[in-house]
Every structure is written in C-alpha cells, then in structure tokens.
Design a protein around this motif. Structure first.
Motif, PDB file in Angstrom:
ATOM      1  N   ILE A 139       0.845  -1.201   0.000  1.00  0.00           N
ATOM      2  CA  ILE A 139       0.000   0.000   0.000  1.00  0.00           C
ATOM      3  C   ILE A 139       0.882   1.252   0.000  1.00  0.00           C
ATOM      4  O   ILE A 139       0.613   2.234  -0.711  1.00  0.00           O
ATOM      5  N   ALA A 140       1.923   1.239   0.808  1.00  0.00           N
ATOM      6  CA  ALA A 140       2.805   2.406   0.889  1.00  0.00           C
ATOM      7  C   ALA A 140       3.466   2.694  -0.453  1.00  0.00           C
ATOM      8  O   ALA A 140       3.566   3.854  -0.880  1.00  0.00           O
ATOM      9  N   GLU A 141       3.932   1.656  -1.148  1.00  0.00           N
ATOM     10  CA  GLU A 141       4.546   1.855  -2.466  1.00  0.00           C
ATOM     11  C   GLU A 141       3.544   2.450  -3.443  1.00  0.00           C
ATOM     12  O   GLU A 141       3.876   3.374  -4.202  1.00  0.00           O
ATOM     13  N   ALA A 142       2.316   1.944  -3.447  1.00  0.00           N
ATOM     14  CA  ALA A 142       1.293   2.484  -4.352  1.00  0.00           C
ATOM     15  C   ALA A 142       1.001   3.945  -4.026  1.00  0.00           C
ATOM     16  O   ALA A 142       0.840   4.774  -4.934  1.00  0.00           O
ATOM     17  N   ALA A 143       0.954   4.282  -2.742  1.00  0.00           N
ATOM     18  CA  ALA A 143       0.685   5.666  -2.341  1.00  0.00           C
ATOM     19  C   ALA A 143       1.841   6.576  -2.745  1.00  0.00           C
ATOM     20  O   ALA A 143       1.618   7.708  -3.207  1.00  0.00           O
ATOM     21  N   TYR A 144       3.062   6.106  -2.577  1.00  0.00           N
ATOM     22  CA  TYR A 144       4.228   6.896  -2.968  1.00  0.00           C
ATOM     23  C   TYR A 144       4.234   7.143  -4.469  1.00  0.00           C
ATOM     24  O   TYR A 144       4.486   8.261  -4.939  1.00  0.00           O
ATOM     25  N   GLN A 145       3.953   6.092  -5.242  1.00  0.00           N
ATOM     26  CA  GLN A 145       3.930   6.268  -6.698  1.00  0.00           C
ATOM     27  C   GLN A 145       2.888   7.299  -7.115  1.00  0.00           C
ATOM     28  O   GLN A 145       3.137   8.154  -7.965  1.00  0.00           O
ATOM     29  N   GLY A 146       1.697   7.217  -6.530  1.00  0.00           N
ATOM     30  CA  GLY A 146       0.647   8.168  -6.872  1.00  0.00           C
ATOM     31  C   GLY A 146       1.016   9.589  -6.495  1.00  0.00           C
ATOM     32  O   GLY A 146       0.808  10.537  -7.273  1.00  0.00           O
ATOM     33  N   ALA A 147       1.586   9.758  -5.305  1.00  0.00           N
ATOM     34  CA  ALA A 147       1.973  11.092  -4.851  1.00  0.00           C
ATOM     35  C   ALA A 147       3.083  11.668  -5.721  1.00  0.00           C
ATOM     36  O   ALA A 147       3.073  12.861  -6.059  1.00  0.00           O
ATOM     37  N   LEU A 148       4.045  10.834  -6.106  1.00  0.00           N
ATOM     38  CA  LEU A 148       5.157  11.309  -6.928  1.00  0.00           C
ATOM     39  C   LEU A 148       4.669  11.746  -8.308  1.00  0.00           C
ATOM     40  O   LEU A 148       5.069  12.803  -8.818  1.00  0.00           O
ATOM     41  N   ARG A 149       3.805  10.943  -8.921  1.00  0.00           N
ATOM     42  CA  ARG A 149       3.258  11.332 -10.223  1.00  0.00           C
ATOM     43  C   ARG A 149       2.534  12.672 -10.135  1.00  0.00           C
ATOM     44  O   ARG A 149       2.714  13.564 -10.973  1.00  0.00           O
ATOM     45  N   TYR A 150       1.711  12.801  -9.107  1.00  0.00           N
ATOM     46  CA  TYR A 150       0.920  14.028  -8.960  1.00  0.00           C
ATOM     47  C   TYR A 150       1.831  15.234  -8.713  1.00  0.00           C
ATOM     48  O   TYR A 150       1.628  16.310  -9.281  1.00  0.00           O
ATOM     49  N   ALA A 151       2.842  15.057  -7.867  1.00  0.00           N
ATOM     50  CA  ALA A 151       3.741  16.172  -7.535  1.00  0.00           C
ATOM     51  C   ALA A 151       4.531  16.642  -8.749  1.00  0.00           C
ATOM     52  O   ALA A 151       4.893  17.813  -8.851  1.00  0.00           O
ATOM     53  N   ARG A 152       4.812  15.753  -9.667  1.00  0.00           N
ATOM     54  CA  ARG A 152       5.535  16.134 -10.884  1.00  0.00           C
ATOM     55  C   ARG A 152       4.636  16.859 -11.885  1.00  0.00           C
ATOM     56  O   ARG A 152       5.115  17.646 -12.705  1.00  0.00           O
ATOM     57  N   GLU A 153       3.329  16.581 -11.825  1.00  0.00           N
ATOM     58  CA  GLU A 153       2.403  17.114 -12.821  1.00  0.00           C
ATOM     59  C   GLU A 153       1.623  18.333 -12.347  1.00  0.00           C
ATOM     60  O   GLU A 153       1.288  19.201 -13.152  1.00  0.00           O
ATOM     61  N   ARG A 154       1.328  18.394 -11.080  1.00  0.00           N
ATOM     62  CA  ARG A 154       0.473  19.453 -10.542  1.00  0.00           C
ATOM     63  C   ARG A 154       1.222  20.791 -10.504  1.00  0.00           C
ATOM     64  O   ARG A 154       2.278  20.904  -9.872  1.00  0.00           O
ATOM     65  N   LEU A 155       0.706  21.795 -11.177  1.00  0.00           N
ATOM     66  CA  LEU A 155       1.303  23.124 -11.187  1.00  0.00           C
ATOM     67  C   LEU A 155       0.612  23.991 -10.147  1.00  0.00           C
ATOM     68  O   LEU A 155      -0.614  24.102 -10.136  1.00  0.00           O
ATOM     69  N   GLN A 156       1.421  24.586  -9.265  1.00  0.00           N
ATOM     70  CA  GLN A 156       0.843  25.399  -8.205  1.00  0.00           C
ATOM     71  C   GLN A 156       1.934  26.283  -7.597  1.00  0.00           C
ATOM     72  O   GLN A 156       2.898  25.787  -7.011  1.00  0.00           O
ATOM     73  N   SER A 157       1.821  27.576  -7.770  1.00  0.00           N
ATOM     74  CA  SER A 157       2.735  28.559  -7.184  1.00  0.00           C
ATOM     75  C   SER A 157       4.135  28.462  -7.794  1.00  0.00           C
ATOM     76  O   SER A 157       4.456  27.538  -8.538  1.00  0.00           O
ATOM     77  N   ARG A 158       4.951  29.430  -7.429  1.00  0.00           N
ATOM     78  CA  ARG A 158       6.340  29.438  -7.863  1.00  0.00           C
ATOM     79  C   ARG A 158       7.255  28.969  -6.736  1.00  0.00           C
ATOM     80  O   ARG A 158       6.912  29.085  -5.553  1.00  0.00           O
ATOM     81  N   GLY A 159       8.395  28.426  -7.108  1.00  0.00           N
ATOM     82  CA  GLY A 159       9.374  28.036  -6.113  1.00  0.00           C
ATOM     83  C   GLY A 159       9.814  29.227  -5.278  1.00  0.00           C
ATOM     84  O   GLY A 159       9.805  30.372  -5.743  1.00  0.00           O
ATOM     85  N   LEU A 160      10.192  28.971  -4.042  1.00  0.00           N
ATOM     86  CA  LEU A 160      10.565  30.049  -3.128  1.00  0.00           C
ATOM     87  C   LEU A 160      11.774  30.835  -3.636  1.00  0.00           C
ATOM     88  O   LEU A 160      11.919  32.024  -3.349  1.00  0.00           O
ATOM     89  N   ALA A 161      12.639  30.197  -4.384  1.00  0.00           N
ATOM     90  CA  ALA A 161      13.836  30.876  -4.897  1.00  0.00           C
ATOM     91  C   ALA A 161      13.630  31.427  -6.300  1.00  0.00           C
ATOM     92  O   ALA A 161      14.581  31.906  -6.924  1.00  0.00           O
ATOM     93  N   GLY A 162      12.395  31.358  -6.795  1.00  0.00           N
ATOM     94  CA  GLY A 162      12.119  31.857  -8.140  1.00  0.00           C
ATOM     95  C   GLY A 162      11.566  30.763  -9.031  1.00  0.00           C
ATOM     96  O   GLY A 162      11.541  29.578  -8.670  1.00  0.00           O
ATOM     97  N   ALA A 163      11.110  31.155 -10.209  1.00  0.00           N
ATOM     98  CA  ALA A 163      10.465  30.222 -11.127  1.00  0.00           C
ATOM     99  C   ALA A 163      11.425  29.114 -11.555  1.00  0.00           C
ATOM    100  O   ALA A 163      12.563  29.362 -11.944  1.00  0.00           O
ATOM    101  N   VAL A 164      10.933  27.883 -11.475  1.00  0.00           N
ATOM    102  CA  VAL A 164      11.682  26.714 -11.927  1.00  0.00           C
ATOM    103  C   VAL A 164      11.258  26.326 -13.348  1.00  0.00           C
ATOM    104  O   VAL A 164      12.070  25.856 -14.142  1.00  0.00           O
ATOM    105  N   ALA A 165       9.986  26.541 -13.664  1.00  0.00           N
ATOM    106  CA  ALA A 165       9.454  26.252 -15.000  1.00  0.00           C
ATOM    107  C   ALA A 165       8.811  27.522 -15.547  1.00  0.00           C
ATOM    108  O   ALA A 165       7.586  27.645 -15.610  1.00  0.00           O
ATOM    109  N   PRO A 166       9.609  28.504 -15.954  1.00  0.00           N
ATOM    110  CA  PRO A 166       9.071  29.807 -16.355  1.00  0.00           C
ATOM    111  C   PRO A 166       8.151  29.749 -17.562  1.00  0.00           C
ATOM    112  O   PRO A 166       7.318  30.635 -17.750  1.00  0.00           O
TER     113      PRO A 166
END
Length: 592
Positions: A303-330
């Motif tokens: 279950i933990a592996e499945a949850a990690y995979q889902g969270a990682l995919r979402y974190a790579r795709e979900r766009l929200q706010s700019r990085g604290l040190a400036g835009a990473v994907a301008p």
C-alpha cells in the motif's frame, strides 16, 4: 491509479544487498540472477496490466452474498484464473506437492507487487499459502495426499478460522466444539467471524483451518486443537465429494478491502479432520500465523509503495505557485509542486520509509527461508524477533505513507476518483488483523526480549554494529555511520533498561512496548539504510554506469538519518516515562 513495480529497487535489495543467487544456491533451488529477474519482470507485467485495473472497481462493487453464495467483483474470477494458470499461486509451494519452491526472499517481491496492485484480490491467495505451510508441516500423510497439491496449485484456496465474537486476541475464550466420530473424523460446531475469503466464487473448493475444543480439552489455550474443514470433502481420487455443513452467514460491511470477502462462517456439525496432535492447535496454527503476519507486513509495504507512486506522479504534474527561490518552469503558468520543500519532505519521507521497509522485509524473508528450508535454529530465533517489528511497524508506516499521499494531493486526495483515499482506507485493516499492532509490541517485549533476557536482540545488535564499523572505515561513509553507531549503542542500553524495568514491574511491559517497538524499528531501518549506502558507495567506487541511482541511495540515507531517525528519540523519552502516569487515573475518571 496506475501501478508499476519498482523493479530497479527490488533488484538492488535482493541481489546487491542480500545476494539472492548465493542464497538460492545455499537452499538448492537452482535459481540464478537471470531467472529471478525474468520472474520479477513477468510479475511486474501481470500486476500492472491485469490486477491494478481491478483495484478501484473492486472497491466500488465490493462482494455480494446471495443464498449463501458470495460473488466477487467483476474481473476478479478471470484474474484469479490467470494467476493460477501462470503459476503464481504455486511459487512458494513445496516441490513434493507440485510447488515451485521459490525462496521467500524472491517471492516476497512478487507478493508486494500483488498487494500494491490490488490488495483485495491478493488476500484470497495469501492465506492459502499459510494453510499450505501448516498442512505441510503438521498434517497427516492422508490429509496431505487429499488436499495439499490442490492448495499449492491455487485450484483450491485456504482460510484461517480463529476469531469468534467473544474471542479475538484472547483465544482462551474460544467456544467452537469438535466431537470425535467413529471413523476418526470430528463434527465441528460453532461460528467464526472476520474470516477472509471464507466464501467466494474464485475456486471450486475452500479449505478452512479451524481452531476448536475437544470435549475433554483442558481450559484455556492449552485445550485448543486445529482441524481441516473443507467446503467440499475430497474423494480419494482428488475429485470433489459431498458438500460439508459449513456456510457463510453474513458479509462484513467494511471500511476498506471491499473486494475481499470477510465472512461470518457457521459450522453446523461439519466434518473436520485433526491437524497435528490434540490440544496442540495453537502451536500448529502459529506456523500459519507467522507467515500471515509477514504477509500483512508486506501489505503495509505494498500500500505504501502504491501511495508513494501516486503522490510522486501528482507532484511532478500538478502546477501550483512558484518556487521560493524563483520560477523553476518559467514557460508554464506555475511550477510543479515537487519543487516546494514541504512537498519534498513528504515525498522523501514516503520514499525512505518504503525503501527501508523493503529492505527489512527482504532481511526477514531471508531468515524465514533459512528457518523453513534449512531448519536453522538461529534463523528461527531471528525470525521470531523480527516478525512483530515487521508487522507492527510496516503497517503503521503504510498508514502514514498513505496519509501523506492524500496530503500531497491536497483536496483532490480526499476525493474518491483519485484513488488515494482508497489506499488509506485499505491500509487501516493491516494495523488490526493477525494481531493488532499493540499485540505485536507486547509479543516483542514480553516473549521475544524478556523471553531470552535480550540475547537474540543483542545478537542482532552485534551484527548491526559490526556492519556499521565496516562502513565507518570508508571515508565517504564515516559521517553516515556515526549516527547509526550512536543509536545502536543507545538501543543496547535502552534494551537493558527495559529489561530491568519490566522485571521490577510487570505493568511496564505494556507501558513501554509500543514505543520500544517503534524505537527498535527506526534504528533497525537506519542500520539497513547504512548497509544500502555502503553498497551504493562500492558501486560508485567501481565506476558504475548507474551513477544517479546509487547517488540517490546516498542522498536517501542522509535524509533518513537526519529527518526520520530523530523520531526514535521521542519514543525513547516516552517509554522512559514509565507506567505510573498511565495507571494513576482511576477508570471512572475517564469521564466526558
């Protein structure tokens, strides 16, 4: 949610950390690295394409009970048939009954994949493997002849029938009766609850292993015997005979694992056959129980592996706010949330807990192999120590990692269609069944540590300390080895303190147990992470062309030691708080 087996990490664990080829050679299995990798790749394809697509539908449809017959969710029967036909059911079965004899070190990877892809479906086959172990070790030649090969193949499935409405953890309260018959069989009468896979439409026969009392049995747990009670009695030629007097009275309506039938089973004078000796049923059942607890630990990991995979995919795709040190994907409207430090904290927590648990599971599987196939008494002692840690800690970890997955998704994680909330619901049962995690902690302290005066724990500490000392000799690893060595020394001193306190006051056993289990697990995972770092550093020293993979192991080790291992301090302080503060408040003062 989609699922892809973490094959590279699995190969790292089984080959590079624990040398599966040498292990298989010692066991005489004839498996080499190429064959092992081929099996893992086939399992990855099967679980990703055949099982994972069934997970959400199984949760939404659940099981249905009509006139005593249970129907599993759509697609389960066909997938189970493939599971059997492709030989996955017989992987760990004894070769003298047409099993493949795979060591658990290898098979555990496949089992983890099954649990990640569709835990509900895996539950039906998981207990069958435990029933095979119990019957192979304790069953009479006649019972083995009539039932074992069909269980090994998966053509028939097995259950474990312990729990009654009044007898959960406390099996001394068990009431199911067994009346001897003239032909050597027994009539089994009683009711069992929470029976996973007690009735279903996946296999033509279901073999129940049932705890019951003989008429002249002693009171308490010393008066419990184990019986084989089939749904259909087997004929001498292996065909199905008469329908037995065993039936499903109800299905439980559950929080999770809804595709797995959890049954109330009624035994109305059903024909049963003694397994092992009379009044020795608990000892026979613990052969199955140890495997079941290991498998439940794998459920937490899956279950933990499945949850990690889902969270990682979402974190790579979900766009929200700019990085604290400036835009990473301008070029985009916002940055992917994986750039934010707190999201990375959650993902790295998931990653290091999951990969650490996989190492712990593999280490435990290796010990189980040596115990079961080599009859190694030292491995048996080590297994006994590790099983409650694995079951208790890794299932707690599974719930934490699933909860973090929901958090990474934010509001979407709370919505059913994304699949993350199902993982959190499914994982919750793993902390409860096959002995609640509080019971695992009591078992660890009372039976395993107090039982031998800490001898086996000290032997484990010696092994971990020797490995840490080797790592400390490498200049690139010295900084990682130092905190592990400090914690190992602290663990040894804390264990001595726990022993002293528990001998002085029996209430301390219950007071310290949960925190001691978690403290032990966090330090044990630190030792395993250091072992992984040593292996990774050796690969880098040898100019491996997988530089990024091995460098990630070093980074992950550093994160675990700096951000996760400090949790052990809180558990240490809590358990040193003693029993008095738990017991000082009178029961009637728990008022509302």
């Amino acid at each position: 949610m989609s699922y892809q087996a973490p094959l590279r990490d699995m190969r790292f664990v089984v080959h590079e950390l624990f040398d599966a080829s040498a292990h298989c050679a010692a066991l005489g299995t004839g498996l080499d690295r190429e064959l092992i990798d081929g099996v893992l790749e086939e399992a990855a394809q099967f679980t990703a394409h055949e099982l994972a697509p069934l997970n959400r539908g199984g949760d939404e449809q659940g099981c249905r009970l009509d006139d005593g017959q249970v129907t599993t969710p759509q697609g389960f029967r066909a997938a189970y048939r493939q599971y059997v036909e492709h030989g996955w059911a017989s992987m760990t079965g004894p070769q003298d009954f047409a099993g493949q004899g795979f060591p658990l070190l290898v098979a555990a990877c496949v089992h983890e994949m099954l649990m990640s892809a569709c835990l509900s479906l895996r539950i039906y086959s998981g207990l069958t493997e435990g029933a095979v172990l119990a019957l192979h070790k304790h069953g009479s030649p006649a019972l083995q002849r009539d039932y074992l090969a069909k269980l090994v193949s998966g053509q028939w499935t097995g259950t474990m029938c312990l729990t009654e409405a009044q007898a959960g953890t406390d099996l001394a309260l068990l009431r199911t009766r067994a009346e001897p018959q003239a032909d050597g069989s027994y009539r089994i009468s009683g009711s069992k609850i929470f029976i996973s896979g007690g009735e279903h439409d996946l296999a033509e026969n279901i073999i129940h292993l049932v705890l019951a009392r003989l008429p002249d049995a002693p009171t308490g747990v010393k008066g419990i015997s184990l019986f084989l009670v089939p749904k259909f009695i087997a004929n001498g030629d292996g065909s199905l005979g008469a329908r037995n007097a065993v039936s499903c009275g109800a299905l439980e309506h559950k929080m999770g694992i809804k595709g797995a039938a959890t049954c109330v089973m009624n035994f109305d004078g059903a024909s049963g056959y003694l397994i092992g000796n009379a009044n020795q049923g608990l000892a026979c059942m613990f052969t199955m129980m140890n495997d079941a607890r290991f498998q439940v630990g794998l459920q937490g990991l899956g279950i933990a592996e499945a949850a990690y995979q889902g969270a990682l995919r979402y974190a790579r795709e979900r766009l929200q706010s700019r990085g604290l040190a400036g835009a990473v994907a301008p070029a985009q409207a916002a940055d992917p949330i994986i750039v934010h430090p707190d999201v990375r904290r959650m993902l790295l927590t998931q990653k290091t807990l999951v990969e650490g648990a996989r190492m712990l599971a593999a280490y435990t599987a290796l010990q189980l192999d040596n115990e079961q196939q080599q009859h190694d008494s030292a491995a048996a002692r080590r297994t006994a120590l590790l099983i409650p840690i694995l079951k208790g800690f890794v299932t707690d970890l599974g719930q934490e990692v699933a909860s973090l997955g929901v958090q990474v998704y934010g509001g979407h994680g709370y919505i059913r269609e994304w699949g993350m909330e199902q993982l959190m619901r499914d994982s919750r049962i793993t902390q409860l069944y096959e002995g609640t995690n509080g019971i695992q902690a009591l078992d660890l302290v009372r039976r395993k540590v107090l039982g031998d005066g800490g001898a086996e724990l000290n032997a484990l500490l010696d092994e971990c300390a020797a490995q840490a000392e080797r790592a400390a000799q490498h200049p690139a690893l010295a900084a990682l080895a130092a905190p592990v060595q400090q914690r190992l020394t602290e663990w040894r001193a804390l264990s001595a303190e726990v022993l002293q306190r528990c001998h002085a006051d029996v209430q301390e056993i219950g007071a310290v147990s949960v925190d001691f289990l978690h403290y032990s697990a966090y330090v044990l995972l630190a030792s395993l992470w250091l072992r992984a770092a040593e292996c990774a550093q050796q690969a880098l020293d040898n100019a491996s062309d997988e530089h990024a993979f091995y460098q990630a192991k070093l980074h992950s080790t550093a994160f675990y030691l700096k951000r996760i291992l400090p949790r052990a301090s809180a558990h240490r302080e809590a358990l040193l708080g003693g029993a008095a503060c738990l017991l000082a408040l009178d029961a009637e003062h728990f008022a509302f």
